[in-house]
Design a protein around this motif. Structure first.
Motif, mmCIF file in Angstrom:
data_model
loop_
_atom_site.group_PDB
_atom_site.id
_atom_site.type_symbol
_atom_site.label_atom_id
_atom_site.label_comp_id
_atom_site.label_asym_id
_atom_site.label_seq_id
_atom_site.Cartn_x
_atom_site.Cartn_y
_atom_site.Cartn_z
ATOM 1 N N GLY A 89 0.816 -1.208 0.000
ATOM 2 C CA GLY A 89 0.000 0.000 0.000
ATOM 3 C C GLY A 89 0.848 1.256 0.000
ATOM 4 O O GLY A 89 0.501 2.250 -0.647
ATOM 5 N N GLY A 90 1.972 1.210 0.706
ATOM 6 C CA GLY A 90 2.826 2.386 0.837
ATOM 7 C C GLY A 90 3.399 2.875 -0.476
ATOM 8 O O GLY A 90 3.431 4.086 -0.738
ATOM 9 N N GLY A 179 -0.988 1.669 4.848
ATOM 10 C CA GLY A 179 0.206 1.872 4.030
ATOM 11 C C GLY A 179 -0.006 2.936 2.971
ATOM 12 O O GLY A 179 0.848 3.803 2.757
ATOM 13 N N ILE A 180 -1.161 2.889 2.281
ATOM 14 C CA ILE A 180 -1.484 3.896 1.267
ATOM 15 C C ILE A 180 -1.529 5.284 1.881
ATOM 16 O O ILE A 180 -0.981 6.250 1.337
ATOM 17 C CB ILE A 180 -2.832 3.574 0.589
ATOM 18 C CG1 ILE A 180 -2.713 2.297 -0.249
ATOM 19 C CG2 ILE A 180 -3.301 4.736 -0.283
ATOM 20 C CD1 ILE A 180 -4.030 1.816 -0.819
ATOM 21 N N MET A 181 -2.180 5.402 3.035
ATOM 22 C CA MET A 181 -2.324 6.695 3.707
ATOM 23 C C MET A 181 -0.965 7.278 4.099
ATOM 24 O O MET A 181 -0.686 8.450 3.852
ATOM 25 C CB MET A 181 -3.200 6.542 4.952
ATOM 26 C CG MET A 181 -3.413 7.838 5.729
ATOM 27 S SD MET A 181 -4.322 7.570 7.266
ATOM 28 C CE MET A 181 -3.083 6.708 8.254
ATOM 29 N N ILE A 182 -0.109 6.440 4.693
ATOM 30 C CA ILE A 182 1.211 6.917 5.133
ATOM 31 C C ILE A 182 2.069 7.314 3.936
ATOM 32 O O ILE A 182 2.757 8.340 3.956
ATOM 33 C CB ILE A 182 1.925 5.828 5.963
ATOM 34 C CG1 ILE A 182 1.139 5.519 7.242
ATOM 35 C CG2 ILE A 182 3.342 6.267 6.313
ATOM 36 C CD1 ILE A 182 0.969 6.698 8.174
ATOM 37 N N LEU A 197 1.859 6.298 12.145
ATOM 38 C CA LEU A 197 1.792 4.862 11.915
ATOM 39 C C LEU A 197 1.902 4.056 13.208
ATOM 40 O O LEU A 197 1.129 3.110 13.420
ATOM 41 C CB LEU A 197 2.902 4.444 10.943
ATOM 42 C CG LEU A 197 3.009 2.957 10.616
ATOM 43 C CD1 LEU A 197 1.714 2.466 9.957
ATOM 44 C CD2 LEU A 197 4.196 2.686 9.702
ATOM 45 N N VAL A 198 2.841 4.416 14.070
ATOM 46 C CA VAL A 198 3.063 3.648 15.300
ATOM 47 C C VAL A 198 1.815 3.610 16.184
ATOM 48 O O VAL A 198 1.392 2.522 16.613
ATOM 49 C CB VAL A 198 4.287 4.189 16.072
ATOM 50 C CG1 VAL A 198 4.368 3.550 17.455
ATOM 51 C CG2 VAL A 198 5.566 3.914 15.294
ATOM 52 N N PRO A 199 1.160 4.739 16.484
ATOM 53 C CA PRO A 199 -0.073 4.670 17.289
ATOM 54 C C PRO A 199 -1.183 3.863 16.623
ATOM 55 O O PRO A 199 -1.917 3.133 17.290
ATOM 56 C CB PRO A 199 -0.488 6.144 17.440
ATOM 57 C CG PRO A 199 0.763 6.910 17.255
ATOM 58 C CD PRO A 199 1.551 6.139 16.235
ATOM 59 N N ILE A 200 -1.317 3.994 15.284
ATOM 60 C CA ILE A 200 -2.355 3.238 14.570
ATOM 61 C C ILE A 200 -2.100 1.738 14.700
ATOM 62 O O ILE A 200 -3.028 0.949 14.966
ATOM 63 C CB ILE A 200 -2.387 3.637 13.080
ATOM 64 C CG1 ILE A 200 -2.982 5.044 12.919
ATOM 65 C CG2 ILE A 200 -3.218 2.637 12.273
ATOM 66 C CD1 ILE A 200 -2.981 5.555 11.495
ATOM 67 N N MET A 201 -0.846 1.335 14.528
ATOM 68 C CA MET A 201 -0.517 -0.095 14.606
ATOM 69 C C MET A 201 -0.716 -0.645 16.014
ATOM 70 O O MET A 201 -1.150 -1.787 16.194
ATOM 71 C CB MET A 201 0.925 -0.317 14.142
ATOM 72 C CG MET A 201 1.123 -0.090 12.647
ATOM 73 S SD MET A 201 2.857 -0.221 12.135
ATOM 74 C CE MET A 201 3.148 -1.974 12.340
ATOM 75 N N LEU A 219 8.877 0.579 6.425
ATOM 76 C CA LEU A 219 7.939 1.283 5.556
ATOM 77 C C LEU A 219 8.442 2.688 5.252
ATOM 78 O O LEU A 219 8.408 3.138 4.097
ATOM 79 C CB LEU A 219 6.562 1.363 6.228
ATOM 80 C CG LEU A 219 5.489 2.130 5.442
ATOM 81 C CD1 LEU A 219 5.156 1.414 4.150
ATOM 82 C CD2 LEU A 219 4.235 2.326 6.287
ATOM 83 N N THR A 220 8.935 3.378 6.268
ATOM 84 C CA THR A 220 9.456 4.734 6.086
ATOM 85 C C THR A 220 10.639 4.743 5.131
ATOM 86 O O THR A 220 10.719 5.590 4.235
ATOM 87 C CB THR A 220 9.891 5.327 7.440
ATOM 88 O OG1 THR A 220 8.764 5.379 8.315
ATOM 89 C CG2 THR A 220 10.454 6.726 7.265
#
Length: 305
Positions: A89-90, A179-182, A197-201, A219-220
């Motif tokens: 997605g990223g 992934g798409i959003m980030i 990303l970390v809080p969402i995960m 991912l980053t």
């Protein structure tokens, strides 16, 4: 010592930029994030146009994330399967973000969009993280147990996959969407997105903290490397000289940041990070209201070429 930046079309103090890179690297190492949310605004505040700042910082974030991801990989703190789904997605989100970036620049609305995005995103995320960190700190002082985590509607979605390293059984749908959003946000705003990303995960996908940061860094690393290449090829806005100076400072500062972060408790780190993000968002908002023309003076670099 002044140095001329060819793409930014601006002379800068080398030691100032090095210090900025080191400071952001320190923050990145301490909190385990890319630091783009801090570096991009700092560059804008010293006179570099938002378009060049976003494109150039992407390479700095990729370099900083590489050393961190390598370290977590050696400690087996990365979930390869989860990282692979996130990246599917990223990469898509990054390509879409660079395309949107190019279209907004052609319309002359890019600088305004970047500034408004920073104000909204940073003040919102910063407020939420600060309040959550404050509640966690108060619970710790009272000796109360943290609230029990329960499964939510996300865990009832189809197309489930077992992520062995993280020991979770989860639908790939929300993982790909995240992934798409980030990737999209990172390409437009010049941020790695780790602080989102970390809080969402952790809180939505229920990924264990033992694999969250390392997987986030993978991912980053890939999305920011991809964004750098796309920005360089399509928009010609990556200032290699600026990026190199930032990398040197960032790598140096990150080493000290990692050591400092290991000495601070988790709830204190979240509280400090939330306060930092909120402060940058408020600073951007003040600049936007008081001196909007100085914040985003539009200079279409290379428009005629």
């Amino acid at each position: 010592m002044q140095l001329y930046l060819p793409i930014a079309d601006l002379p800068v103090n080398v030691f100032l930029v090095l210090a900025m890179g080191a400071a952001v690297g320190f923050v990145s190492g301490m909190f385990g994030i890319g630091g783009g949310f801090l570096m991009t605004p700092l560059l804008i505040f010293i006179g570099i146009t938002p378009a060049v700042a976003v494109a150039s910082v992407a390479s700095h974030i990729a370099a900083s994330s590489f050393s961190g991801a390598l370290s977590y990989w050696r400690r087996r703190a990365i979930d390869p399967a989860l990282a692979g789904v996130l990246l599917s997605g990223g990469v898509t989100g990054t390509a879409l973000g660079v395309w949107t970036f190019t279209q907004l620049r052609a319309l002359g609305q890019l600088d305004l969009m970047i500034a408004l995005s920073y104000v909204v995103l940073l003040t919102t995320v910063g407020s939420l993280m600060f309040s959550e960190g404050l509640r966690a700190l108060m619970r710790t002082r009272r000796g109360a147990l943290p609230p029990r985590r329960t499964h939510n509607w996300i865990h009832g979605l189809p197309l489930k996959m077992r992520f062995k390293r993280s020991k979770i059984y989860l639908s790939v749908i929300p993982v790909v969407i995240v992934g798409i959003m980030i990737g999209f946000i990172g390409a437009i705003m010049g941020i790695g997105g780790g602080f989102i990303l970390v809080p969402i995960m952790i809180y939505l996908l229920r990924v264990p903290t033992s694999t969250v940061i390392g997987t986030s860094m993978v991912l980053t690393l890939v999305t920011m490397l991809f964004a750098t290449m796309l920005h360089a090829v399509t928009n010609h806005l990556v200032d290699a000289v600026l990026a190199l100076i930032l990398m040197v400072g960032g790598v140096t500062g990150a080493q000290f940041g990692v050591r400092a972060g290991q000495k601070i408790r988790g709830e204190q780190l979240r509280l400090l990070l939330g306060l930092l993000i909120l402060s940058v968002g408020i600073r951007f908002a003040v600049e936007l209201v008081i001196q909007p023309s100085d914040l985003f003076t539009i200079r279409e670099l290379g428009a005629s070429g």
